[in-house]
Design a protein around this motif. Sequence first.
Motif, PDB file in Angstrom:
ATOM      1  N   UNK A 530       0.289  -1.073  -0.170  1.00 32.48           N
ATOM      2  CA  UNK A 530       0.222  -0.028  -0.322  1.00 32.48           C
ATOM      3  C   UNK A 530       0.906   1.161  -0.053  1.00 32.48           C
ATOM      4  N   UNK A 531       1.985   1.584   0.616  1.00 28.85           N
ATOM      5  CA  UNK A 531       2.912   2.246   0.654  1.00 28.85           C
ATOM      6  C   UNK A 531       3.446   2.908  -0.460  1.00 28.85           C
ATOM      7  N   UNK A 532       3.659   1.510  -1.350  1.00 25.03           N
ATOM      8  CA  UNK A 532       4.569   1.873  -2.362  1.00 25.03           C
ATOM      9  C   UNK A 532       3.815   2.000  -3.430  1.00 25.03           C
ATOM     10  N   UNK A 533       2.631   1.663  -3.195  1.00 27.70           N
ATOM     11  CA  UNK A 533       1.160   2.032  -4.028  1.00 27.70           C
ATOM     12  C   UNK A 533       1.483   3.865  -3.969  1.00 27.70           C
ATOM     13  N   UNK A 534       0.687   3.956  -2.802  1.00 30.88           N
ATOM     14  CA  UNK A 534       0.948   5.660  -2.566  1.00 30.88           C
ATOM     15  C   UNK A 534       2.397   6.320  -3.523  1.00 30.88           C
TER      16      UNK A 534
END
Length: 544
Positions: A530-534
Amino acid sequence: MRLPLSLLVVAVALVAGFWWWLGRPVPVSPVAGGAPPADRKLECISYAPFRGLQNPFDLTLRVQPWQIEEDLARLAPLTRCIRTYSIRNGLDQVPAIAEKHGLKVLQGLWLSSNRELNRAEIAGTIALAKRFPQVITGVVVGNEVLLRGELSAADLAGVIRDVKAAVPVPVTYADVWEFWLRNRDLASAVDFITIHILPYWEDIPIPAADSGAHVESIVKKVADAFPGRDILVGEVGWPSAGRMREGALPSLSNEALVVQDVLARAARGGFRVNVIEAFDQPWKRILEGTVGGHWGILTAGDRTPKFLVGEPVSDHPDWAKQAGLGIAVVLAVFGAALLVAGPARAGLGVAVWGAVMVDAVVGGALAGWTAEKIMVESLGWGGFARGAGFAVAALAAPIVGAGLLVRGGRPPGFVPALGGRADRTGDALATAGAWLLVLTAVLAVQTALGLVFDPRYRDFPFTALTAATLPFLLMAVRPARAGETLAATAGGRGPAEIVMAVTLVLSAGFIVINETVANWQAVWLAVVFVLLAVTLLRVRGGRG
């Protein structure tokens, strides 16, 4: 210079302290209480002689007697008996060598759907049992053949009765405990019942701390189903490495805990146990992933015990070297930041140097863990190539990211790496950052899709992806500095970044649901997705 140097010292101390804490030996005491037998010998342990690239699928392989001799010399002080699974690949030599070392043998007879191989195995095992009745204490006719669906219960019972009539020793069949309860008529064909109880592999995985009680309860359940019958727990153990399954975590300390707890309960409850297994078997990784090759209580390489009964166990015995690698990464991160900042370093505030320190601490703390996981989890040329990709991303991203952090701006998108000549900036640091972000995203998406569509034997590369993602995330979420315009720091993301971001978010949700929140490795990795997606949604484009 005082601020970055002060933060450098703090970062080094944090990484060193983290590895001291992670690598410290932890006491291992049986949950059931009680002491091990005075001589600390196992009643029996599963043995396979294969080393390196050797495997039982190679029907031309015949293990040399010296190799078996070396192994049994190591096992003789640890156990009274060894269980084998076949007579192929030179395993027919085991009883003669075991006799020299004072070991008994629970002889395996491998059955499959190949009737020609079955006939040869049956004839050879019968001859061996007649030749070594004083060494072979029993014959296990078939191992989990019902679980694999390769023979029917009726056909299996017929083979068992034929062997039983021909050998001078007791005969049994071994399978997962549930298959005995589903095929109760099979009990009439055997002299004793051999059940496998592997808490890690249960449909609902059992945590290590609860595994001993689980084994004890299953033994009682089977004993109630077959009153008056002798029951052997033919396989019980725990893996020392590999992926979590819900709350079941493979580790050295958990392997020591489960084995010792089960043995204590067996001594107290009066049931017999065969531990799986003697030596790690790398070939099993082909079938079961990383975890399949790490059930031994001795290592595959130097053939030494992984733990000593009653002694504390470290889950990271090489922690001092891993701490050294981490400190080297910390120094490289701060060195890159100071070099790129140049004379302007004195004007950078606490927020910038604080971000560099976070990057250094996380990258340094996870560098050694990443290296350990890559060495354990990589299998074959493809696996090592993928592991090399994770290593590059995890080690280089914090260093390159530190330089980009002190320069300011959002993380570079894919365009500086993959775009046309007109889209490239000519900035070597930004281009390196773009390529590292591409590499990280590709590895993350490949991992995510694997865990969605074929998850059972796949590992969770949470350490490498955390170290690779964090520096770009720090760039993506930082507030704009005075004088920076929105156009200079935002926008420019392309369809590739958007598609990958959506894929990662959707995969993260599925992985947590599928693996459950009890699996902290899966939850950690999902959060990183999720953090990489952000991050991918907040990159900047090329020249604009």
